[in-house]
Design a protein around this motif. Structure first.
Motif, PDB file in Angstrom:
ATOM      1  N   UNK A   1       0.832  -1.207   0.000  1.00  0.00           N
ATOM      2  CA  UNK A   1       0.000   0.000   0.000  1.00  0.00           C
ATOM      3  C   UNK A   1       0.867   1.257   0.000  1.00  0.00           C
ATOM      4  N   UNK A   2       1.915   1.277   0.794  1.00  0.00           N
ATOM      5  CA  UNK A   2       2.807   2.440   0.837  1.00  0.00           C
ATOM      6  C   UNK A   2       3.506   2.648  -0.502  1.00  0.00           C
ATOM      7  N   UNK A   3       3.970   1.562  -1.108  1.00  0.00           N
ATOM      8  CA  UNK A   3       4.656   1.660  -2.394  1.00  0.00           C
ATOM      9  C   UNK A   3       3.693   2.162  -3.469  1.00  0.00           C
ATOM     10  N   UNK A   4       2.455   1.679  -3.426  1.00  0.00           N
ATOM     11  CA  UNK A   4       1.452   2.136  -4.386  1.00  0.00           C
ATOM     12  C   UNK A   4       1.159   3.621  -4.192  1.00  0.00           C
ATOM     13  N   UNK A   5       1.061   4.052  -2.943  1.00  0.00           N
ATOM     14  CA  UNK A   5       0.819   5.485  -2.677  1.00  0.00           C
ATOM     15  C   UNK A   5       1.990   6.325  -3.179  1.00  0.00           C
ATOM     16  N   UNK A   6       3.210   5.842  -2.978  1.00  0.00           N
ATOM     17  CA  UNK A   6       4.387   6.576  -3.450  1.00  0.00           C
ATOM     18  C   UNK A   6       4.304   6.822  -4.950  1.00  0.00           C
ATOM     19  N   UNK A   7       3.999   5.784  -5.729  1.00  0.00           N
ATOM     20  CA  UNK A   7       3.931   5.935  -7.180  1.00  0.00           C
ATOM     21  C   UNK A   7       2.708   6.741  -7.597  1.00  0.00           C
ATOM     22  N   UNK A   8       1.641   6.669  -6.825  1.00  0.00           N
ATOM     23  CA  UNK A   8       0.495   7.528  -7.104  1.00  0.00           C
ATOM     24  C   UNK A   8       0.834   8.996  -6.921  1.00  0.00           C
ATOM     25  N   UNK A   9       1.534   9.317  -5.826  1.00  0.00           N
ATOM     26  CA  UNK A   9       1.957  10.701  -5.595  1.00  0.00           C
ATOM     27  C   UNK A   9       2.912  11.167  -6.691  1.00  0.00           C
ATOM     28  N   UNK A  10       3.838  10.287  -7.088  1.00  0.00           N
ATOM     29  CA  UNK A  10       4.792  10.654  -8.144  1.00  0.00           C
ATOM     30  C   UNK A  10       4.060  10.943  -9.456  1.00  0.00           C
ATOM     31  N   UNK A  11       3.099  10.097  -9.800  1.00  0.00           N
ATOM     32  CA  UNK A  11       2.346  10.284 -11.034  1.00  0.00           C
ATOM     33  C   UNK A  11       1.573  11.599 -11.009  1.00  0.00           C
ATOM     34  N   UNK A  12       0.961  11.905  -9.864  1.00  0.00           N
ATOM     35  CA  UNK A  12       0.264  13.183  -9.727  1.00  0.00           C
ATOM     36  C   UNK A  12       1.219  14.352  -9.961  1.00  0.00           C
ATOM     37  N   UNK A  13       2.424  14.252  -9.391  1.00  0.00           N
ATOM     38  CA  UNK A  13       3.413  15.331  -9.517  1.00  0.00           C
ATOM     39  C   UNK A  13       3.817  15.533 -10.972  1.00  0.00           C
ATOM     40  N   UNK A  14       4.092  14.423 -11.668  1.00  0.00           N
ATOM     41  CA  UNK A  14       4.539  14.530 -13.062  1.00  0.00           C
ATOM     42  C   UNK A  14       3.416  15.045 -13.962  1.00  0.00           C
ATOM     43  N   UNK A  15       2.205  14.587 -13.703  1.00  0.00           N
ATOM     44  CA  UNK A  15       1.097  14.936 -14.592  1.00  0.00           C
ATOM     45  C   UNK A  15       0.487  16.304 -14.306  1.00  0.00           C
ATOM     46  N   UNK A  16       0.568  16.756 -13.043  1.00  0.00           N
ATOM     47  CA  UNK A  16      -0.098  18.016 -12.682  1.00  0.00           C
ATOM     48  C   UNK A  16       0.844  19.047 -12.086  1.00  0.00           C
ATOM     49  N   UNK A  17       2.055  18.629 -11.728  1.00  0.00           N
ATOM     50  CA  UNK A  17       2.983  19.565 -11.107  1.00  0.00           C
ATOM     51  C   UNK A  17       2.763  19.737  -9.616  1.00  0.00           C
ATOM     52  N   UNK A  18       1.830  19.013  -9.049  1.00  0.00           N
ATOM     53  CA  UNK A  18       1.575  19.115  -7.614  1.00  0.00           C
ATOM     54  C   UNK A  18       1.020  17.793  -7.101  1.00  0.00           C
ATOM     55  N   UNK A  19       1.052  17.661  -5.774  1.00  0.00           N
ATOM     56  CA  UNK A  19       0.519  16.488  -5.105  1.00  0.00           C
ATOM     57  C   UNK A  19      -0.603  16.946  -4.201  1.00  0.00           C
ATOM     58  N   UNK A  20      -1.728  16.243  -4.265  1.00  0.00           N
ATOM     59  CA  UNK A  20      -2.884  16.623  -3.448  1.00  0.00           C
ATOM     60  C   UNK A  20      -2.502  16.650  -1.980  1.00  0.00           C
ATOM     61  N   UNK A  21      -3.213  17.459  -1.205  1.00  0.00           N
ATOM     62  CA  UNK A  21      -2.947  17.615   0.220  1.00  0.00           C
ATOM     63  C   UNK A  21      -2.923  16.256   0.896  1.00  0.00           C
TER      64      UNK A  21
END
Length: 445
Positions: free
Chosen positions: A143-163
């Motif tokens: 779950x932690x590893x999946x969240x890490x890659x989810x946050x990374x994808x958000x950063x690359x695609x939108x330039x930010x990570x949700x709160x």
């Protein structure tokens, strides 16, 4: 208990203490065991974005920036980080085909998760998340590893990570809730009214403790340098993996039962043993009522045990069915939950039983694909272990340990240990699993 409380007051500020670790967590303190999830990356990796994603993960799951200290008896105490600045992602250049011991210090007395990023030319990389095993088991780590890659994808695609700062209060224990600090299995069992009974469920693999199982005070005083355990692996391709799944479905047995049966048969044949036994963890998250979210608990697995005479392992499917029936009965009787309540009898300095010589098998099931930006492929997935300061063991020693998981449609079987049989075990297990449904039809025609 009063003495422990006094130690807290003398050594640390009271507001820094989260809690003492319970036995299901404590057994990973002695060696400072970190469990690692590692992938090879194909494509252009944004190192700054991955650092931002790791920082977001630390904010979202504050247990990762907590620390573990030990009292005079080497009992682990979980502390909040206080004013200590969190260690961010480590990024360097190297060989992504290796899983390395990071050059920087991994210290559970500083924080409980580290991210190691190794970059190479030709847009290749390796990313490894290490999390202390006392605060995260397989389900939690995935779950932690999946969240890490989810946050990374958000950063690359939108330039930010949700709160990620908003967390659910620890008092909100409804099913599916995320706790600020995950609970131990002992706490979750107590909340559900489950108390220690007479049976541990491990009776078939246990024997009385003898002097040679003990560790002297002189031996335990010194800790060795950090060590990394990277299991030897064999990977079935997608066709062979599908064949194993079809064999399980065709005969109404679980894949776990089938793989466990293959392991027992392979080990029994190679060792010539008259009797074979194994222990394997069973994730209780979905089996508790109410169920528990992946990240809401630390080590939420009980232990199942199975033992049989080697003469009774001739038929792979029959053996798999026996293993499945044994597990079903133990779950129905509640002894899988009981195993953890008996852990002090099997692990640590006060243990009275030994399960040394058993086969250990951990099947983490199917690992879901991780989110990734377009053009980035997370190709290979491995489980590794790092002991930051290993000491002589005070627990049962397995004859061999197997790790089993499926990622991107490929069944992987890893091995740690095995002594003189080590070089042959993986091929022997794979040969057992290559018994296709066509072979079964021919055998029964």
């Amino acid at each position: 208990m009063d003495a422990c409380l006094t130690i807290f007051v003398v050594l640390w500020e009271p507001e820094d203490v989260v809690r003492a670790l319970d036995p299901s967590e404590q057994r990973f303190v002695r060696h400072a065991t970190f469990t690692g999830r590692s992938v090879t990356v194909l494509g252009e990796l944004d190192a700054a974005g991955l650092g931002a994603a790791f920082a977001a993960l630390q904010r979202r799951f504050p247990i990762l920036v907590c620390r573990i200290v030990e009292d005079a008896d080497e009992n682990g105490i979980l502390l909040r980080p206080g004013d200590i600045e969190a260690v961010g992602a480590w990024v360097s250049f190297g060989d992504p085909d290796e899983v390395r011991i990071p050059a920087e210090s991994m210290d559970p007395g500083a924080q409980l998760a580290y991210l190691d990023v190794v970059l190479a030319e030709e847009d290749r990389a390796r990313v490894t998340l290490f999390v202390h095993h006392s605060v995260a088991d397989a389900g939690h780590c995935v779950e932690l590893f999946a969240r890490l890659w989810g946050f990374y994808t958000d950063y690359v695609e939108t330039g930010k990570i949700a709160d990620t700062a908003t967390v659910v209060a620890e008092s909100e224990t409804a099913a599916g809730a995320t706790w600020e600090y995950p609970a131990s299995l002992e706490v979750l069992l107590a909340q559900r009214g489950i108390r220690r009974g007479r049976r541990s469920g491990l009776e078939t693999v246990a024997r009385p403790l003898v002097v040679t199982d003990s560790v002297s005070g002189i031996e335990r005083a010194e800790a060795a340098p950090a060590t990394l355990a990277r299991p030897a692996r064999i990977q079935l391709d997608t066709v062979a993996t599908a064949r194993v799944l079809e064999l399980a479905r065709a005969h109404a047995v679980s894949v776990n039962g089938l793989v466990t049966a293959a392991v027992l048969r392979a080990y029994g044949d190679l060792s010539g043993a008259d009797h074979v036994s194994c222990m394997y963890p069973v994730d209780l998250r979905r089996r508790l009522d109410p169920a528990v979210a992946a990240e809401a608990g630390t080590n939420l697995s009980g232990l199942a045990a199975f033992a049989t005479d080697a003469a009774d392992t001739a038929d792979l499917v029959v053996l798999a069915r026996r293993i499945g029936t044994s597990l079903h009965n133990d779950l129905a009787d509640g002894v899988i939950e009981q195993s953890v309540l008996h852990f002090p009898d099997f692990f640590g300095p006060d243990r009275i039983h030994s399960t040394a010589g058993h086969i250990a098998l951990t099947n983490t099931g199917t690992v879901p694909p991780f989110r990734a930006p377009a053009g980035l492929i997370l190709d290979d997935y491995e489980i590794v272990y790092l002991s930051a300061h290993p000491r002589p063991s005070t627990g049962a020693s397995a004859a061999v340990t197997f790790l089993v998981y499926t990622y991107l449609g490929r069944l992987t079987i890893g091995r740690l240990g095995g002594g003189p049989l080590a070089a042959h075990l993986l091929d022997a297990v794979a040969a057992e699993l290559s018994w296709s449904s066509a072979d079964q039809e021919a055998a029964t025609a």
